[in-house]
Design a protein around this motif. Structure first.
Motif, PDB file in Angstrom:
ATOM      1  N   ASP A 141       0.905  -1.211  -0.029  1.00 40.67           N
ATOM      2  CA  ASP A 141      -0.033  -0.017   0.082  1.00 40.67           C
ATOM      3  C   ASP A 141       0.704   1.215  -0.455  1.00 40.67           C
ATOM      4  O   ASP A 141       0.276   2.582  -0.226  1.00 40.67           O
ATOM      5  N   GLY A 142       2.370   1.481   0.094  1.00 42.80           N
ATOM      6  CA  GLY A 142       2.346   2.056   0.701  1.00 42.80           C
ATOM      7  C   GLY A 142       2.692   2.672   1.883  1.00 42.80           C
ATOM      8  O   GLY A 142       2.500   4.525   1.785  1.00 42.80           O
ATOM      9  N   PHE A 143       3.134   2.396   3.219  1.00 41.31           N
ATOM     10  CA  PHE A 143       2.812   2.751   4.118  1.00 41.31           C
ATOM     11  C   PHE A 143       3.657   3.932   4.591  1.00 41.31           C
ATOM     12  O   PHE A 143       5.048   3.485   4.056  1.00 41.31           O
ATOM     13  N   PRO A 144       3.433   5.123   5.176  1.00 38.45           N
ATOM     14  CA  PRO A 144       4.281   6.084   5.326  1.00 38.45           C
ATOM     15  C   PRO A 144       5.471   5.264   5.978  1.00 38.45           C
ATOM     16  O   PRO A 144       6.762   6.256   5.859  1.00 38.45           O
ATOM     17  N   GLY A 145       5.369   4.563   7.184  1.00 34.68           N
ATOM     18  CA  GLY A 145       6.484   3.812   7.295  1.00 34.68           C
ATOM     19  C   GLY A 145       7.183   2.845   7.167  1.00 34.68           C
ATOM     20  O   GLY A 145       8.295   2.568   7.244  1.00 34.68           O
ATOM     21  N   ASP A 146       6.889   2.608   5.250  1.00 33.06           N
ATOM     22  CA  ASP A 146       7.949   1.410   4.656  1.00 33.06           C
ATOM     23  C   ASP A 146       8.696   2.734   3.954  1.00 33.06           C
ATOM     24  O   ASP A 146       9.180   2.019   3.351  1.00 33.06           O
ATOM     25  N   TYR A 147       9.213   3.834   4.492  1.00 36.97           N
ATOM     26  CA  TYR A 147      10.680   4.137   3.764  1.00 36.97           C
ATOM     27  C   TYR A 147      11.965   3.383   3.312  1.00 36.97           C
ATOM     28  O   TYR A 147      12.096   2.430   4.080  1.00 36.97           O
TER      29      TYR A 147
END
Length: 606
Positions: free
Chosen positions: A197-203
């Motif tokens: 999903d492109g979770f913000p913490g998955d950078y």
């Protein structure tokens, strides 16, 4: 009107290097280092401002340099991204750490949803030179680069045909200026597993990774199953055809740096088709709508930008008020021209922000309003087309598909898209004026055969039953300002801890509340679309606009407004977010994590 009292924001995070709290502290402490020389500092206190905001220094920047209108041209047609034959190393179910992939979670339901082998795509987040306008200098931008010449690559996909997209992070680790060279790509609003999903913490980057990944990496594989929502609920049709999406887009979603990274250019379109909206105006399937297709199906990305006196992109990522752009960039160009044929076009309008709202109208050379047909909102076809429209409003991240028929205009006709929305700061729009600046020019320059049509029925809407409303858990989410930052229920974002745990297969009513009279919030809920049940302002019911009576994923909360939204949570589990899509508010830190859980004992509250 007196302001409502509020508590200070709270957060339980430790200050470690890969920690959201420390990244936010960096934003605050680095203001002086990133301020532009041309910036002047003045107090921002104004009538109606909060006590805790008084005296905060805000940037006052000169206007962008003048640009000559109508000398830049957009291509006559969009060139879509092509699939690739193979990816090396080959995709794996779990993260291929040894092959250089970032430490993501396992792809959900991969074997089940890849009976048809997935099409393979490859994107690279890169820094490259770009010229927004011939009067401005060539300058570095960040884009998703693919095998297409377009500034924002367009991916064409179809329900029932899964897709695996490998996204490389090739950004320079020692970049200059605003932004951060990590990425987390969110495909807004695809129905997919949380790991994609492109979770913000998955950078991630080759030497850094976010708090919700397990390792750094040069790339990350995103599994886009392209299934209909309700896949488990409607096995005979493999989902609910009433919930098919059309106009989606992808963009960077890196925690605390979404606005500057997207401001540099990290966004693109993802167009999704099915048997009804098939992308073929000559489709012989009797179900097919036969809407304008091919070169006549044209996505347009609107974004506000500010340029310094030398013509370089300017952005202040430290100030929680942000910067309101005074130039509208459309598909990478300022005040461009699009040459069109004498026939119907489908324009997919998208506002990628970061902060400006639009009220778009089509006018002729004498500023007389022209009519068009409104067919879709936020990627969802409406039940029936709205004909003879003269205005479409877009908050940040909202989309609208419209049909314009140029057949009635003689060759040589010039038409203009104007923005009638008056907005003076990032807090939100003021009102809609009778006219506005011209931002895009159409020139009717050729004839073309038109096989397309606009039927009187588009896509039916699944109703919300009274029983569903009565059985739905109700959650209240209040969007506020505290201590100079933006909060939800008076808390800052914490991507490591969910504020709601929701059983998979359940449904809920979410109350989105803006208790303030100083700003607007376009609220985006990841993963599922919702249906607006009601809107109130200061406790009084207000009408729901006709174009908002379908399914939506962005809900514009105006001043003193409450919106009640019905949502279903289906087919996948994991971590997702809700946030204000005014990217300034999101980064400062108006966002909340919520989880879908497989068991039935999830009863976490907001």
């Amino acid at each position: 009107m007196p302001r409502k009292s509020r508590k200070a924001p709270t957060t339980s995070l430790d200050a470690t290097d890969e920690n959201p709290a420390s990244r936010r502290s960096f934003l605050k402490l680095s203001a002086a280092a990133l301020a532009a020389p041309a910036l002047l500092r003045t107090p921002t206190a104004r009538a109606g401002d909060d006590d805790d905001d008084e005296g905060v220094a805000a940037p006052v920047v000169p206007p962008s340099p003048y640009t000559t209108p109508w000398v830049e041209y957009l291509p006559n047609a969009i060139t879509p991204v092509l699939a690739v034959d193979r990816l090396t190393p080959a995709p794996t179910l779990t993260a291929n750490l040894g092959g250089g992939e970032a430490g993501r979670d396992e792809h959900q339901r991969y074997a089940e949803l890849t009976v048809t082998p997935p099409r393979l795509y490859e994107l690279h987040a890169v820094e490259r030179d770009w010229r927004f306008h011939q009067d401005l200098p060539v300058q570095p931008v960040w884009i998703y680069q693919a095998n297409t010449p377009d500034f924002s690559p367009v991916i064409l996909a179809r329900y029932g045909y899964p897709l695996l997209c490998r996204i490389y992070n090739d950004l320079p680790p020692n970049h200059q200026g605003f932004g951060t060279p990590e990425i987390s790509t969110h495909l807004h609003n695809l129905h997919c597993g949380s790991e994609s999903d492109g979770f913000p913490g998955d950078y991630y980057s080759a030497n850094k990774f976010g708090p919700t990944l397990t390792a750094q990496g040069h790339f990350k594989d995103h599994f886009y199953p392209n299934i209909l929502a309700g896949y488990d609920e409607f096995p005979a049709t493999k989902g609910d055809p009433r919930e098919a999406l059309g106009t989606l887009f992808y963009h960077d979603h890196t925690l605390d740096f979404t606005a500057p990274n997207l401001y540099r250019g990290l966004a693109g379109f993802y167009l999704l088709f099915d048997d009804i909206d098939s992308g073929n105006e000559q489709d012989t399937n009797p179900q097919a709508l036969r809407l304008p297709s091919g070169a006549y199906d044209y996505p347009l990305d609107f974004c506000d930008r500010r340029f310094d006196p030398t013509g370089m992109l300017f952005y202040d990522q430290l100030n929680p008020e942000g910067i309101l752009g005074d130039k509208v960039v459309i598909n990478g160009k300022i005040e461009p021209v699009l040459r069109v044929a004498r026939r119907k076009y489908r324009f997919r309008l998208l506002n990628t922000g970061p902060s400006r709202f639009y009220a778009l109208s089509l006018v002729n050379a004498n500023n007389a309003m022209q009519v068009f047909t409104y067919i879709a909102n936020d990627g969802n076809l409406l039940p029936a087309p709205l004909k003879l429209q003269t205005r479409v409003e877009l908050g940040v991240a909202e989309r609208a598909d419209i049909i314009v028929d140029f057949a009635k205009y003689p060759l040589g006709t010039e038409l203009y898209l104007v923005n009638r929305m008056r907005q003076e700061d990032t807090r939100g729009p003021k009102d809609v004026k009778d006219t506005g600046p011209r931002i895009l020019k159409f020139v009717v320059d050729r004839n073309a055969t038109d096989y397309s049509r606009v039927p009187n029925t588009l896509r039916p809407l699944r109703p919300v039953t009274e029983a569903e409303k009565a059985s739905a858990k109700v959650r209240r989410w209040e969007f506020n300002r505290s201590g100079g930052l933006w909060t939800i229920n008076e808390k800052l974002v914490d991507v490591q801890n969910p504020r709601a745990k929701i059983p998979k297969g359940s449904h809920e009513i979410w109350e989105l509340v803006n208790p303030e009279d100083g700003w607007h919030h376009p609220i985006h809920i990841h993963f599922e679309e919702g249906i607006i049940l009601s809107k109130t302002v200061l406790g009084q019911n207000v009408p729901i606009p006709v174009h908002e009576r379908g399914r939506k994923d962005v809900f514009v909360l105006g001043e003193d407004m409450t919106i009640r939204v019905f949502l279903r949570f289906r087919d996948f589990h994991g971590k997702y977010v809700m946030h204000c899509h005014n990217l300034i508010h999101e980064d400062h830190a108006m966002m909340v994590r919520w989880d879908i859980e497989d068991d039935d004992d999830s009863n976490g509250s907001a």
